[in-house]
Design a protein around this motif. Structure first.
Motif, short mmCIF file in Angstrom:
data_model
loop_
_atom_site.label_atom_id
_atom_site.label_comp_id
_atom_site.label_asym_id
_atom_site.label_seq_id
_atom_site.Cartn_x
_atom_site.Cartn_y
_atom_site.Cartn_z
N GLN A 1 0.84 -1.19 0.00
CA GLN A 1 0.00 0.00 0.00
C GLN A 1 0.88 1.25 0.00
OE1 GLN A 1 -3.18 -0.47 -0.14
NE2 GLN A 1 -4.10 1.54 0.14
N GLY B 1 5.23 4.32 2.03
CA GLY B 1 4.70 2.96 1.98
C GLY B 1 5.49 2.06 1.06
N TYR C 1 -4.01 4.72 -6.54
CA TYR C 1 -3.64 5.46 -5.33
C TYR C 1 -3.73 6.96 -5.57
CZ TYR C 1 -1.78 0.85 -4.32
OH TYR C 1 -1.66 -0.50 -4.13
N GLN D 1 0.94 5.59 0.25
CA GLN D 1 0.22 6.79 0.67
C GLN D 1 0.83 8.00 -0.05
OE1 GLN D 1 1.59 4.70 3.38
NE2 GLN D 1 -0.28 3.53 3.01
#
Length: 126
Positions: free
Chosen positions: A1, A26, A115, A3
């Motif tokens: 993941q 991340g 994202y 960010q």
């Protein structure tokens, strides 16, 4: 993941410059194709600029020659230098990342990015 956190927006006058920053955490920024998008009130989110893992860049026609996208993989940062700003550049600007395997492909469709940051407001007064 991963960010993403944007910063650097603000209120400026026509002709001024701003530099937006996108901090990636991340995973390392070098793993992703990165893009900047913007969304004005009542309008769809639109592609502004993108950069591939190996540095290929693409710009929307409306910003070509005025905006420059860059990435600093060592610092996990992506930037959007915006010069000669116009009132029509007023929007919320978003940073986006996608794990694209093709190192030459710049993704211009917002729906292809997984994202997103929270956005930063840019307002250009006439």
């Amino acid at each position: 993941q991963v960010q993403l956190v944007e910063s650097g927006g603000g209120l400026v006058q026509t002709g001024d410059s701003l530099r937006l920053s996108c901090a990636v955490s991340g995973r390392t920024a070098s793993s992703y194709v990165m893009g900047w998008f913007r969304q004005a009130p009542g309008k769809e989110r639109e592609f502004v600029a993108g950069v591939t893992k190996i540095g290929y860049k693409k710009y929307a026609d409306s910003v070509k020659g005025r905006f420059t996208i860059s990435r600093d993989n060592a610092m996990n940062m992506v930037y959007l230098q915006m010069n000669t700003l116009k009132p029509e550049d007023t929007a919320v600007y978003y940073c986006a990342a996608e794990d694209e395997r093709n190192p030459y492909r710049i993704i211009t469709g917002a729906d292809e990015y997984d994202y997103w940051g929270q956005g930063t407001q840019v307002t250009v007064s006439a």
